[in-house]
Design a protein around this motif. Structure first.
Motif, PDB file in Angstrom:
ATOM      1  N   TYR A  84      37.977  51.114  35.111  1.00  0.00           N
ATOM      2  CA  TYR A  84      38.316  50.137  34.069  1.00  0.00           C
ATOM      3  C   TYR A  84      37.219  50.112  33.018  1.00  0.00           C
ATOM      4  O   TYR A  84      36.040  49.977  33.361  1.00  0.00           O
ATOM      5  N   TRP A 134      33.764  48.919  34.857  1.00  0.00           N
ATOM      6  CA  TRP A 134      33.748  48.346  36.201  1.00  0.00           C
ATOM      7  C   TRP A 134      32.896  49.220  37.111  1.00  0.00           C
ATOM      8  O   TRP A 134      33.159  50.411  37.273  1.00  0.00           O
ATOM      9  N   MET A 141      31.603  43.987  35.952  1.00  0.00           N
ATOM     10  CA  MET A 141      31.661  44.749  34.713  1.00  0.00           C
ATOM     11  C   MET A 141      30.208  44.914  34.250  1.00  0.00           C
ATOM     12  O   MET A 141      29.486  43.938  34.087  1.00  0.00           O
TER      13      MET A 141
ATOM     14  N   ILE B  23      47.333  44.928  38.596  1.00  0.00           N
ATOM     15  CA  ILE B  23      46.053  44.576  37.971  1.00  0.00           C
ATOM     16  C   ILE B  23      46.233  44.555  36.454  1.00  0.00           C
ATOM     17  O   ILE B  23      46.644  45.558  35.859  1.00  0.00           O
ATOM     18  N   ARG B  38      38.750  42.554  30.879  1.00  0.00           N
ATOM     19  CA  ARG B  38      38.293  42.860  32.245  1.00  0.00           C
ATOM     20  C   ARG B  38      39.502  42.881  33.179  1.00  0.00           C
ATOM     21  O   ARG B  38      40.493  42.171  32.931  1.00  0.00           O
ATOM     22  N   PRO B  39      39.404  43.667  34.278  1.00  0.00           N
ATOM     23  CA  PRO B  39      40.530  43.725  35.228  1.00  0.00           C
ATOM     24  C   PRO B  39      40.656  42.427  36.022  1.00  0.00           C
ATOM     25  O   PRO B  39      39.651  41.842  36.416  1.00  0.00           O
ATOM     26  N   MET B  40      41.885  42.014  36.248  1.00  0.00           N
ATOM     27  CA  MET B  40      42.168  40.793  37.019  1.00  0.00           C
ATOM     28  C   MET B  40      43.404  41.032  37.879  1.00  0.00           C
ATOM     29  O   MET B  40      44.439  41.484  37.383  1.00  0.00           O
ATOM     30  N   ALA B  41      43.287  40.662  39.153  1.00  0.00           N
ATOM     31  CA  ALA B  41      44.402  40.830  40.092  1.00  0.00           C
ATOM     32  C   ALA B  41      45.363  39.651  39.973  1.00  0.00           C
ATOM     33  O   ALA B  41      44.951  38.500  40.143  1.00  0.00           O
ATOM     34  N   PHE B  54      43.029  33.968  40.353  1.00  0.00           N
ATOM     35  CA  PHE B  54      41.842  33.239  40.798  1.00  0.00           C
ATOM     36  C   PHE B  54      40.683  33.637  39.896  1.00  0.00           C
ATOM     37  O   PHE B  54      40.600  34.786  39.441  1.00  0.00           O
ATOM     38  N   THR B  55      39.773  32.700  39.673  1.00  0.00           N
ATOM     39  CA  THR B  55      38.521  33.094  39.029  1.00  0.00           C
ATOM     40  C   THR B  55      37.409  32.138  39.453  1.00  0.00           C
ATOM     41  O   THR B  55      37.630  31.253  40.274  1.00  0.00           O
ATOM     42  N   SER B  59      32.695  31.457  35.345  1.00  0.00           N
ATOM     43  CA  SER B  59      33.003  32.706  34.654  1.00  0.00           C
ATOM     44  C   SER B  59      33.127  32.496  33.132  1.00  0.00           C
ATOM     45  O   SER B  59      33.828  31.576  32.682  1.00  0.00           O
ATOM     46  N   PRO B  60      32.451  33.332  32.347  1.00  0.00           N
ATOM     47  CA  PRO B  60      32.518  33.170  30.879  1.00  0.00           C
ATOM     48  C   PRO B  60      33.950  33.118  30.344  1.00  0.00           C
ATOM     49  O   PRO B  60      34.220  32.414  29.379  1.00  0.00           O
ATOM     50  N   LYS B  61      34.877  33.814  30.970  1.00  0.00           N
ATOM     51  CA  LYS B  61      36.238  33.823  30.427  1.00  0.00           C
ATOM     52  C   LYS B  61      36.883  32.442  30.423  1.00  0.00           C
ATOM     53  O   LYS B  61      37.736  32.155  29.595  1.00  0.00           O
ATOM     54  N   TRP B 111      36.731  39.512  45.691  1.00  0.00           N
ATOM     55  CA  TRP B 111      36.103  38.711  44.614  1.00  0.00           C
ATOM     56  C   TRP B 111      35.597  37.394  45.147  1.00  0.00           C
ATOM     57  O   TRP B 111      34.704  36.796  44.562  1.00  0.00           O
TER      58      TRP B 111
HETATM   59  C1  LIG Z   1      40.797  45.544  40.536  1.00  0.00           C
HETATM   60  C2  LIG Z   1      39.997  44.350  40.114  1.00  0.00           C
HETATM   61  C3  LIG Z   1      40.541  43.087  40.254  1.00  0.00           C
HETATM   62  C4  LIG Z   1      39.820  41.957  39.898  1.00  0.00           C
HETATM   63  N1  LIG Z   1      40.391  40.732  40.073  1.00  0.00           N
HETATM   64  C5  LIG Z   1      39.701  39.627  39.753  1.00  0.00           C
HETATM   65  C6  LIG Z   1      40.278  38.350  39.934  1.00  0.00           C
HETATM   66  O1  LIG Z   1      41.407  38.216  40.412  1.00  0.00           O
HETATM   67  N2  LIG Z   1      39.553  37.267  39.560  1.00  0.00           N
HETATM   68  C7  LIG Z   1      38.303  37.386  39.020  1.00  0.00           C
HETATM   69  O2  LIG Z   1      37.707  36.356  38.680  1.00  0.00           O
HETATM   70  N3  LIG Z   1      37.719  38.569  38.842  1.00  0.00           N
HETATM   71  C8  LIG Z   1      38.395  39.698  39.200  1.00  0.00           C
HETATM   72  N4  LIG Z   1      37.805  40.925  39.018  1.00  0.00           N
HETATM   73  C9  LIG Z   1      36.470  40.950  38.416  1.00  0.00           C
HETATM   74  C10 LIG Z   1      36.599  40.764  36.906  1.00  0.00           C
HETATM   75  O3  LIG Z   1      36.975  41.992  36.327  1.00  0.00           O
HETATM   76  C11 LIG Z   1      35.297  40.291  36.208  1.00  0.00           C
HETATM   77  O4  LIG Z   1      34.263  41.160  36.472  1.00  0.00           O
HETATM   78  C12 LIG Z   1      34.877  38.897  36.628  1.00  0.00           C
HETATM   79  O5  LIG Z   1      35.994  38.050  36.713  1.00  0.00           O
HETATM   80  C13 LIG Z   1      33.889  38.273  35.624  1.00  0.00           C
HETATM   81  O6  LIG Z   1      34.523  38.195  34.361  1.00  0.00           O
HETATM   82  P1  LIG Z   1      33.907  37.447  33.083  1.00  0.00           P
HETATM   83  O7  LIG Z   1      32.422  37.552  33.216  1.00  0.00           O
HETATM   84  O8  LIG Z   1      34.426  38.205  31.930  1.00  0.00           O
HETATM   85  O9  LIG Z   1      34.386  36.053  33.100  1.00  0.00           O
HETATM   86  C14 LIG Z   1      38.515  42.081  39.377  1.00  0.00           C
HETATM   87  C15 LIG Z   1      37.963  43.342  39.227  1.00  0.00           C
HETATM   88  C16 LIG Z   1      38.689  44.477  39.598  1.00  0.00           C
HETATM   89  C17 LIG Z   1      38.074  45.834  39.460  1.00  0.00           C
END
Ligand SMILES: Cc1cc2nc3c(=O)[nH]c(=O)nc-3n(C[C@H](O)[C@H](O)[C@H](O)COP(=O)(O)O)c2cc1C
Lengths: 147, 147
Positions: A84, A134, A141, B23, B38-41, B54-55, B59-61, B111
């Motif tokens: 990613y 990633w 990230m 994703i 960024r990737p999110m499930a 979920f987060t 988290s900055p987002k 996560w």
């Molecule tokens: C496949 C995959 C799935 C992910 N799913 C989530 C998720 O469901 N929730 C989450 O908070 N971060 C998830 N992450 C991590 C986020 O990409 C990210 O690094 C983290 O949420 C911090 O984001 P931010 O600093 O931009 O807020 C996932 C990463 C990968 C590689």
């Protein structure tokens, strides 16, 4: 997608990550302030890390980037490979026929069946300002480029 | 990712397209006005088409969506399958322990290794306002949902 040797080692890393994926989802801000994205084939990553795309002059994204300080995001995702990349940059339309000649490849045919002389064909060039990828080892990230 | 039967046939189409990819690349606008992703499930797509993630509270987002009229884009891409979806929506943090219980699955463990009682764990829910998908027959993004 053609890639050139990168002078900067961080850009070399971007190149390695995106050249297998090739297709970015380009996100822009539309007239109503909504974030919209569409797949875009990277035609070239040049030696300065600039990403070159073809588009149509009449394409809404051309106006969208002009109206929003040229801000775009390019995401490259390969779920099966856990790969990613997020690139934040600025986009600019450039109607440069010499550069169109240089970039033209049969890979562009599906979107521009009339070929490189199509008067609607133009360039969208994206200058990278920030890139993150990633890193599965550290599960986050990693911001590895900020210019 | 859990999906529920969609009352709306256009949402059923969104479901079919995203459930194999699972994703999303979630794009937000950061403090400086740059677009970042960024990737999110996806944990669930409910019967109203709302997407549940979920987060972490820190988290900055979470701040980014609050500061930019909650606007987000979710892109789902599978280059090998020529499958591309863009969802424009609004995101909202929701600290609802009952919903966290409902959504929790071992798939969230990478996560959230501390499990569903992690006090940092929170919900980010995305309401879909517009969805488009790549239609390879007509070679364009088809807007098939606008609410
Ligand atoms: C496949 C995959 C799935 C992910 N799913 C989530 C998720 O469901 N929730 C989450 O908070 N971060 C998830 N992450 C991590 C986020 O990409 C990210 O690094 C983290 O949420 C911090 O984001 P931010 O600093 O931009 O807020 C996932 C990463 C990968 C590689």
């Amino acid at each position: 997608m053609e890639t050139q040797h990168q002078h900067n080692k961080d850009l070399e890393k971007v190149k390695d990550l995106i050249e297998d994926i090739r297709i970015a989802m380009m996100t822009t801000v539309d007239e109503a302030g909504h974030l919209v994205s569409r797949p875009m084939a990277v035609m070239q990553m040049d030696a300065n890390g600039t990403l070159w795309f073809f588009t149509k002059k009449s394409s809404p994204k051309v106006d969208q980037v002009e109206n929003h300080e040229q801000q775009v995001n390019l995401s490259f995702a390969d779920v099966s490979d856990a790969s990613y990349v997020s690139i934040s940059g600025t986009a600019q339309e450039l109607d440069d026929r010499a550069k169109i000649d240089e970039l033209w490849s049969p890979a562009a045919k599906p979107w521009f069946p009339d070929g490189k002389d199509d008067p609607q064909l133009t360039i969208l060039k994206v200058d990278t300002h920030m890139a993150e990828y990633w890193d599965s080892t550290s599960s986050r990230m990693v911001r590895f480029l900020e210019m």
